[in-house]
Design an enzyme around this catalytic site. Structure first.
Site, PDB file in Angstrom:
ATOM      1  N   SER A 122       0.803  -1.263  -0.169  1.00 25.16           N
ATOM      2  CA  SER A 122      -0.094  -0.041   0.160  1.00 25.16           C
ATOM      3  C   SER A 122       0.874   1.253  -0.006  1.00 25.16           C
ATOM      4  CB  SER A 122      -1.079  -0.290   1.270  1.00 25.16           C
ATOM      5  OG  SER A 122      -0.154   0.054   2.165  1.00 25.16           O
ATOM      6  N   LYS A 168       1.105   4.638   6.693  1.00 23.01           N
ATOM      7  CA  LYS A 168       0.543   5.511   5.650  1.00 23.01           C
ATOM      8  C   LYS A 168       1.038   6.985   5.750  1.00 23.01           C
ATOM      9  CE  LYS A 168      -2.556   2.193   5.080  1.00 23.01           C
ATOM     10  NZ  LYS A 168      -2.538   1.499   3.971  1.00 23.01           N
TER      11      LYS A 168
END
EC number: 3.4.21.89
Length: 314
Positions: A122, A168
């Site tokens: 991701s 993230k």
């Protein structure tokens, strides 16, 4: 008599080396009654561990070299001129070094620097699956020397499974409004600067398919690449056409307002990331650290990506 004393000395030196192999630097010296010398080795180890945020891969290598040096030194060192400590005292010294080393390592990982693995894709192309990076823990209390900046890559517990960690990038802080239109992030109504770099490419070579593009995105003082794979249907817009925001975020000016004390995060692999677009903000107090540099990287076929070692995380 001398021969017998020599045998005792050699037996103790052997024990010292075995202890040094299994414990932090300096413990083996204590077995020989040279605890002051051992303490010097031990303090040097703690200093190197505490400086990993600044020394990166070089510091990790120095820690290994220092540990090996302490083992060699214990193997060549003569026992104290005051004689060998008793077996019981030597055992106590060794255990004390071991417990102190473990406690220091835990404190270092809790408050200064901690390594984390990247389990998925991701965060590509910035962080690859199999990367291990050092995270700055001083962004947490009680230190919290500076606020977490927009553009930083953070580690925090998975909102649905707190026992797991997510990695993230922060794109908005409390009070900001976020929206995404055609892949472009709008922060407080203004689009982030970005430009097309080319087709997607990984450390293992070009990715399959021709519907994947990478862009250079600018957020504050940070420049980094993001990936858009058009094969994924959920790329779309944020918020959706109905204007609804994830739980905890409120609709505002065509976007979603981030509550004070929370962060809005996205994966750099924008079309293949489970992030704030789905479950909302991340409480600042839950952040475990900010990614600093890659100090190890293992590819899918178990090969080391040597070229990534020491790379700063941008």
């Amino acid at each position: 008599m001398v021969g017998e004393e020599g045998k005792v000395g050699w037996r103790r030196r052997t024990v010292a080396v075995l202890v040094a192999l299994c414990t932090p630097a300096g413990a083996g010296h204590g077995v020989l009654g040279r605890w002051q010398r051992g303490l010097a080795w031990f303090l040097a180890l703690l200093l190197l561990q505490a400086s990993l945020l600044f020394t990166g891969v070089a510091g990790a290598v120095l820690i290994v070299v220092l540990q090996l040096g302490s083992i060699i030194d214990a193997a060549l060192l003569r026992p104290s001129s005051r004689g060998l400590p008793s077996t019981g005292r030597a055992a106590v010294l060794a255990v004390a070094f071991l417990l102190s080393g473990q406690a220091a390592a835990r404190l270092n990982r809790r408050f200064i620097a901690e390594p984390f693995w990247v389990p998925g894709s991701s965060m590509e192309p910035t962080l690859l699956q199999g990367d291990q990076f050092v995270a700055d823990r001083t962004v947490r209390t009680p230190w919290q020397w500076q606020p977490i900046e927009r553009g930083s890559i953070i580690v925090f517990p998975d909102p649905q499974k707190p026992e797991q960690d997510f990695v993230k990038r922060v794109v908005a802080r409390g009070g900001d409004t976020v929206a995404i239109r055609n892949g472009v992030v709008l922060l407080n109504g203004q689009p982030l600067e970005r430009k097309l770099v080319g087709s997607c490419e990984s450390a293992e070579g070009p990715t399959e398919g021709g519907d994947c593009e990478e862009y250079e995105e600018v957020l504050g003082s940070r420049r980094y690449r993001v990936r858009h794979d058009l094969a994924f249907a959920h790329e779309g817009r944020f918020p959706a056409e109905d204007g609804r925001c994830p739980q905890g975020l409120e609709p505002k000016d065509g976007g979603c307002a981030v509550p004070v004390g929370q962060l809005f995060v996205l994966g750099d692999n924008r079309t293949n990331s489970y992030d704030s677009r789905f479950w909302g903000g991340v409480p600042e107090l839950s952040v475990k650290g900010v990614a600093v540099s890659v100090h190890f990287s293992l590819g899918p076929d178990w090969h080391v990506r040597w070229e990534r070692l020491g790379q700063p995380v941008r």
